[in-house]
Motif scaffolding. Structure first.
Motif, PDB file in Angstrom:
ATOM      1  N   UNK A  45      -1.689  51.828  47.760  1.00  0.00           N
ATOM      2  CA  UNK A  45      -0.551  51.848  48.687  1.00  0.00           C
ATOM      3  C   UNK A  45      -0.036  53.273  48.916  1.00  0.00           C
ATOM      4  N   UNK A  46      -0.901  54.225  48.726  1.00  0.00           N
ATOM      5  CA  UNK A  46      -0.499  55.626  48.905  1.00  0.00           C
ATOM      6  C   UNK A  46      -0.036  55.883  50.340  1.00  0.00           C
ATOM      7  N   UNK A  47       1.084  56.580  50.474  1.00  0.00           N
ATOM      8  CA  UNK A  47       1.571  56.955  51.791  1.00  0.00           C
ATOM      9  C   UNK A  47       2.282  55.845  52.545  1.00  0.00           C
ATOM     10  N   UNK A  48       2.582  54.723  51.866  1.00  0.00           N
ATOM     11  CA  UNK A  48       3.363  53.648  52.509  1.00  0.00           C
ATOM     12  C   UNK A  48       4.837  54.048  52.435  1.00  0.00           C
ATOM     13  N   UNK A  49       5.235  54.918  53.336  1.00  0.00           N
ATOM     14  CA  UNK A  49       6.530  55.599  53.234  1.00  0.00           C
ATOM     15  C   UNK A  49       7.737  54.694  53.467  1.00  0.00           C
ATOM     16  N   UNK A  50       7.545  53.501  54.034  1.00  0.00           N
ATOM     17  CA  UNK A  50       8.655  52.570  54.258  1.00  0.00           C
ATOM     18  C   UNK A  50       8.742  51.486  53.182  1.00  0.00           C
ATOM     19  N   UNK A  72       1.606  56.541  45.368  1.00  0.00           N
ATOM     20  CA  UNK A  72       1.968  57.927  45.652  1.00  0.00           C
ATOM     21  C   UNK A  72       2.624  58.060  47.038  1.00  0.00           C
ATOM     22  N   UNK A  73       3.700  58.827  47.097  1.00  0.00           N
ATOM     23  CA  UNK A  73       4.421  59.106  48.343  1.00  0.00           C
ATOM     24  C   UNK A  73       5.004  57.854  49.001  1.00  0.00           C
ATOM     25  N   UNK A  74       5.344  56.863  48.195  1.00  0.00           N
ATOM     26  CA  UNK A  74       6.128  55.725  48.704  1.00  0.00           C
ATOM     27  C   UNK A  74       7.597  56.146  48.617  1.00  0.00           C
TER      28      UNK A  74
END
Length: 284
Positions: A112-117, A136-138
């Motif tokens: 789920x890397x980069x699932x910013x929402x 990472x980067x959630x």
């Protein structure tokens, strides 16, 4: 009235036609009577993955299957799913919540890397390892509760989760990998269980500017958490008997609190008794 009903039916139809996934949008293969999802070509906001495809149970989501599907806001995974490949939901930037079924025992790195929402994650009890860069980067994730089955958090797992402030570690956790919580700027006063024997380089309390201001660790004397705090110059709060502090208090020593209905009933009967006594005295 008929016009309003017709409008509601049309709106309902359009909503689910536009935003719910169509089976033909899911690419898959069937091998040995098991279906594996290999890709997705739709632009749905809501994705309900069926439990069966091609007459076979869905047991795996292949590597990069939903890579950068930025339209997806909600994903419902089927019970019976066992494996999720690496980067399978990489940069699904609109995804808000994910519930991983209890049947899943393996997730790949960067899942789920980069699932910013992403704001909410519910993990299954069968998982033992959270792999490299898994979340990472959630950056919208605020809390995480790790099931008791988790023993290993690998490097960069929650790195860049800048809003993460509430972390509940597994009581069976053994290892926290290098930079696992690097850049978790909102995390402080972390309790590290005694089961942890390894904490990696810059795993806790660091970001790209160095040490996170006000970061501190809570743990037991002589533990790996105390050693990490001393070596990195973080404030450490020792707990003499961790089990007593974090266990529920003994109810037999606590005062019994009666439900309010009993209190009201008691007051009612007391008033009635006083009134009856007063009436008897007046008659005399």
């Amino acid at each position: 009235m008929k016009k309003i009903t017709l409008i509601m039916i049309i709106a309902f139809f359009l909503h689910f036609t536009n935003f719910t996934v169509h089976a033909e949008d899911i690419r898959y293969t069937v091998i040995n009577d098991r279906a594996t999802i290999t890709g997705f070509s739709g632009e749905a906001e809501t994705l309900v993955i069926p439990s069966e495809l091609g007459g076979a149970p869905v047991t795996e989501i292949r590597d990069n299957a939903f890579y950068k599907c930025s339209s997806l806001r909600e994903i419902i995974l089927p019970e019976g799913l066992k494996k999720m490949g690496h980067h399978c939901f990489y940069e699904c930037t609109s995804l808000k919540k994910i519930v991983i079924p209890d049947s899943v025992s393996e997730t790949g790195m960067g899942c789920f890397e980069g699932c910013s929402s992403l704001e909410e994650i519910i993990l299954p009890e069968k998982l033992t390892i959270l792999p490299e860069s898994c979340f990472r980067d959630c950056s919208s994730l605020k809390n995480i509760m790790l099931p008791q089955s988790i023993t290993d958090i690998q490097k960069f797992c929650f790195a860049g989760c800048s809003s993460l402030s509430d972390i509940s570690f597994s009581g069976n956790l053994v290892s926290i990998g290098d930079l696992a919580f690097y850049g978790c700027n909102s995390a402080s006063d972390l309790y590290i269980p005694d089961s942890v024997s390894y904490i990696g380089i810059h795993s806790l309390g660091y970001n790209e500017y160095g040490k996170i201001s006000g970061f501190s660790i809570i743990g037991s004397n002589g533990s790996a958490s105390e050693k990490y705090a001393e070596e990195n110059g973080f404030h450490f709060s020792a707990i003499p008997e961790t089990a007593e502090v974090f266990a529920p208090s003994e109810s037999r020593y606590a005062p019994v609190k009666l439900p309010e209905i009993f209190l009201f009933a008691g007051m009612f009967f007391l008033i009635m008794a006083i009134i009856s006594t007063f009436r008897i005295k007046r008659r005399r």
